[in-house]
Design a protein around this motif. Structure first.
Motif, PDB file in Angstrom:
ATOM      1  N   GLY A  62     -21.485  14.123  11.896  1.00 47.14           N
ATOM      2  CA  GLY A  62     -22.610  13.206  11.891  1.00 47.14           C
ATOM      3  C   GLY A  62     -22.575  12.357  10.640  1.00 47.14           C
ATOM      4  O   GLY A  62     -21.578  12.334   9.909  1.00 47.14           O
ATOM      5  N   ASP A  80     -26.730  15.275   8.693  1.00 49.68           N
ATOM      6  CA  ASP A  80     -26.223  16.265   9.645  1.00 49.68           C
ATOM      7  C   ASP A  80     -24.903  16.867   9.178  1.00 49.68           C
ATOM      8  O   ASP A  80     -24.707  18.088   9.233  1.00 49.68           O
ATOM      9  N   ASN A 134     -27.007  18.356  16.317  1.00 49.13           N
ATOM     10  CA  ASN A 134     -26.778  16.923  16.059  1.00 49.13           C
ATOM     11  C   ASN A 134     -26.566  16.088  17.320  1.00 49.13           C
ATOM     12  O   ASN A 134     -26.298  14.891  17.228  1.00 49.13           O
ATOM     13  N   ILE A 160     -25.435  11.644  17.738  1.00 44.84           N
ATOM     14  CA  ILE A 160     -24.022  11.274  17.814  1.00 44.84           C
ATOM     15  C   ILE A 160     -23.829   9.785  18.100  1.00 44.84           C
ATOM     16  O   ILE A 160     -22.935   9.131  17.546  1.00 44.84           O
ATOM     17  N   VAL A 182     -24.063   7.909  14.985  1.00 41.87           N
ATOM     18  CA  VAL A 182     -22.838   8.060  14.190  1.00 41.87           C
ATOM     19  C   VAL A 182     -21.773   7.103  14.695  1.00 41.87           C
ATOM     20  O   VAL A 182     -21.118   6.401  13.908  1.00 41.87           O
TER      21      VAL A 182
END
Length: 326
Positions: free
Chosen positions: A138, A142, A185, A189, A192
């Motif tokens: 992450g 995270d 997480n 995602i 990210v």
């Protein structure tokens, strides 16, 4: 595709992976690590390769090379860059020997990325270590909860800085960013990926793939991190539609552990097939000894290659799972 056609397709692909002219050695220069990821399955009991094991690997390479057209080294650990001098020693030896004998040499590395500065990256790429798999859990908050240093400190900023600095060079590397999906997480995602795409999306040297955390023997913390399968499938479908640089396994993917010309050599000289099932006796095939000879249990070895007889895709994709090692 009917069963016969599927088997034929698998057989044709499998034949391409069993050439005796190709050898892959997956090397653990150390099994220590500077990280203590909360879901890790390794125990870090073994340290650096001894000089004896290094010499035996060089003997193995020099003995086998005249019969090969391609040699591949894959660096694993632990964290291989904790033993960067050993990586340099064996990579340089293999690179130069292959050059002298007009053989193809290439290599890759699985690293946490914390120690991968541009000086090391340039040396490695110049010696044909060009592909690097680097995991992220992450963005900072995270990632730092699960991929920590041994002292408990976070690691994201250092890794991200190394990625950023690498992107500003002309080094022809390939970074595969492995985004771990955990129960904690999974909802972040896509954020990210958006940040990776914003930062590196125009750089073809970067690619991304998703990997859900599995319970591979890491204990209760690992089990508690395993995400819901349905949520992972839904996320993967959305990701596939969005990702500008994605890496997907082919339907005909054959795991390195299933291939007859791929071997793991651990830091103590033990020979195996799988980099995950390190505690399994089934994965302990024997040892690398003086003169570069691998003294291995052939009956055990055959079990890892059973997919080449059955042509069952599941046995070829993950023989450790088929062998019920987890």
């Amino acid at each position: 595709m009917n069963i016969h056609a599927r088997k034929q397709s698998v057989a044709e692909h499998a034949l391409k992976t069993i050439s005796p002219k190709f050898l892959e050695l997956i090397l653990f220069p150390t099994e220590k690590c500077n990280f203590r990821c909360t879901y890790c399955y390794e125990d870090f009991k073994l340290g650096r390769m001894s000089d004896e094991v290094i010499t035996n690997i060089k003997s193995l390479i020099s003995e086998r090379l005249p019969l090969l057209t391609h040699l591949k080294l894959s660096w694993f650990g632990g964290e291989p860059l904790l033993a960067y001098d050993i990586v340099q020693d064996l990579t340089g030896y293999a690179h130069d020997l292959c050059l002298d004998q007009h053989k193809t040499f290439f290599a890759d590395m699985t690293t946490n990325g914390f120690l991968l500065d541009t000086d090391r990256l340039r040396w490695l790429v110049n010696h044909n270590v060009r592909t690097f798999q680097i995991s992220l859990d992450g963005l900072s908050d995270d990632h730092n909860k699960t991929r920590k240093l041994g002292n408990g400190r976070g690691t994201f900023d250092r890794i991200w800085s190394n990625l950023d600095q690498a992107s500003k060079t002309d080094i022809p590397f390939k970074f595969i960013l492995r985004l771990h999906i955990t129960k904690q997480n999974i909802d972040a995602i896509e954020e990210v990926h958006a940040e990776i795409d914003r930062k590196f999306g125009d750089d073809a040297r970067f690619s991304v793939f998703l990997k859900a955390i599995e319970d591979l023997g890491g204990g209760e913390e690992a089990r508690s991190a395993v995400p819901d399968a349905a949520g992972v499938r839904s996320l993967q479908q959305r990701f596939d539609a969005l990702a500008s640089h994605s890496v997907l396994l082919e339907d005909s993917y054959i795991c390195y552990a299933a291939r007859p010309n791929s071997f793991v050599i651990r830091s103590d000289g033990a020979v195996g097939k799988c980099t995950v099932a390190l505690k399994s006796n089934t994965n302990n095939l024997g040892r690398l000894v003086e003169g570069g000879k691998m003294n291995i249990d052939v009956a055990k070895l055959r079990r890892w290659m059973s997919g080449y007889e059955s042509l069952e895709q599941s046995e070829l994709t993950c023989p450790a799972f088929a062998l019920k090692l987890w």
